[in-house]
Design an enzyme around this catalytic site. Sequence first.
Site, mmCIF file in Angstrom:
data_model
loop_
_atom_site.group_PDB
_atom_site.id
_atom_site.type_symbol
_atom_site.label_atom_id
_atom_site.label_comp_id
_atom_site.label_asym_id
_atom_site.label_seq_id
_atom_site.Cartn_x
_atom_site.Cartn_y
_atom_site.Cartn_z
ATOM 1 N N GLY A 213 0.794 -1.206 0.000
ATOM 2 C CA GLY A 213 0.000 0.000 0.000
ATOM 3 C C GLY A 213 0.830 1.261 0.000
ATOM 4 N N ILE A 214 0.352 2.245 0.773
ATOM 5 C CA ILE A 214 1.005 3.547 0.828
ATOM 6 C C ILE A 214 1.562 3.754 2.226
ATOM 7 C CG2 ILE A 214 -1.065 4.821 1.541
ATOM 8 C CD1 ILE A 214 -0.233 7.023 -0.434
ATOM 9 N N GLY A 215 2.586 4.580 2.337
ATOM 10 C CA GLY A 215 3.113 4.894 3.663
ATOM 11 C C GLY A 215 4.573 4.548 3.815
ATOM 12 N N ILE A 217 6.310 2.172 5.570
ATOM 13 C CA ILE A 217 6.814 0.803 5.446
ATOM 14 C C ILE A 217 6.850 0.331 3.988
ATOM 15 C CG2 ILE A 217 6.371 -1.621 6.030
ATOM 16 C CD1 ILE A 217 5.479 -0.654 8.797
ATOM 17 N N GLU A 236 -3.847 -3.749 -4.890
ATOM 18 C CA GLU A 236 -5.044 -2.905 -4.861
ATOM 19 C C GLU A 236 -4.674 -1.455 -5.156
ATOM 20 O OE1 GLU A 236 -6.316 -3.974 -1.016
ATOM 21 O OE2 GLU A 236 -5.291 -2.333 0.004
ATOM 22 N N GLY A 334 -7.912 -4.549 1.807
ATOM 23 C CA GLY A 334 -7.589 -5.775 1.075
ATOM 24 C C GLY A 334 -6.649 -6.703 1.806
#
Length: 439
Positions: A213-215, A217, A236, A334
């Site tokens: 995803g985003i961020g 990590i 996703e 997700g």
Amino acid sequence: MHKEIKIVSFEEAAKVIKSGDRVHLHSVALTPHKFINAMCDRGRNGEIYDVTIQHIHTEGPAPYADPEFEGIFNLESLFVGANVRKQTQAGYADYIPVFLGETQQLIREGILNVNVAVVQVSTPDKHGFVSLGTSVEASKAAVEEADTVVAIINPNVPRAFGDAMMPLSNFDIFCEDNSPLIEHHNAPLSEMDIAIGKNVAELIPDGACLQMGIGGIPNAVLAQLGNHKDLGVHTEMFADGLLPLVESGVVNGRNKKLDPGKIVAGFLMGTKELYDFVDDNPGVLMMDVAYTNGVGIIKQNPKVCAINSALSIDITGQVCADSIGTKHYSGVGGQIDFTRGAAASEGGVPIIAMPSVTGKGISKITPTLLTGSGVVTTRNNMRWFVTEHGAVNLFGKSLQQRAKAIISVAHPNFREELDKAAFERFGSHYHFVNKITAK
């Protein structure tokens, strides 16, 4: 012949909403703020009431969720973003627990019947098609199923391919907006992010198919993959952190069995550089979440590495990722779609990665989850767990072995009290569990 387009004002378009309707709003970078403002004006003027607002994660202000609109707008989030978190925790807005891949099913099967769908689209091409750009997710289903569809033509929406491309005949009312897409700029990576990124990157083989995803990590993981080979992407969403790996050829999709050579995603959130990258790019497919998040789809690619995060985990491997106690914080998203998909993929690596402590120095690894916490990833789904202190595989481990393993990657300041809690839970035999088997 192409459908003739008549442009109307946002005030005129908002008149399509009737009391009792359900309105689906486009998400993330394409949140339709000018329509939202016109809709809220109608609510303030007493023209409509009992209108249900439906969306996944949106960016920017969400005035319809404020207390002033109680009885006028009722928000049913499919994912709780920061802009509606306070209102949701206070009870003025609500959340529907659902796997991201099944959000479209709620719409398509009429469980959440959509009366009005509002989306931003690209400028029509010569063939009479527009693109849903950076957000296909469940909005494609809403466009297909809604009684009335409002399309906001915005030249800043990239012409993305895949399920994003739709004919003008799918839309009923047209507005125009030239506002820039909402951007998300990455914060500098912390030392903790980098440490976690290194531990995760060691688990990713050459030829892997990535979901992240985003961020901090995910970006830290991507930053560690420069020496990998032949990585693919089926996810996703993705953000700017992926672009250097595409430019260097590390991400080329060569090893994918499904959509080889293509980057597949359901929505995007990043900077204009990211949006320009997907514009008119046949190497990127923006797809319905039924496709991006379908377990039967995900597992078809080999070596799927699913990297997701969490708010807390207990010593048996129960992962809370959506709430802090009874206070709802985000959503299921997700995480389970991809955890299950990666587990079923040949050579797949499902990973939950998180800092061992909060920003205030409180352990995120606990003897038991806080009362009211939602278990998103069950202990049965857990495989790899990663913190800045290491990585452990919980698959096939007993409860006592899991406790040993999880505590071994907790912050050193909390390991003794966690070990004591495990001893109190499992009894004296816990001391005889072979620590080697916990690795």
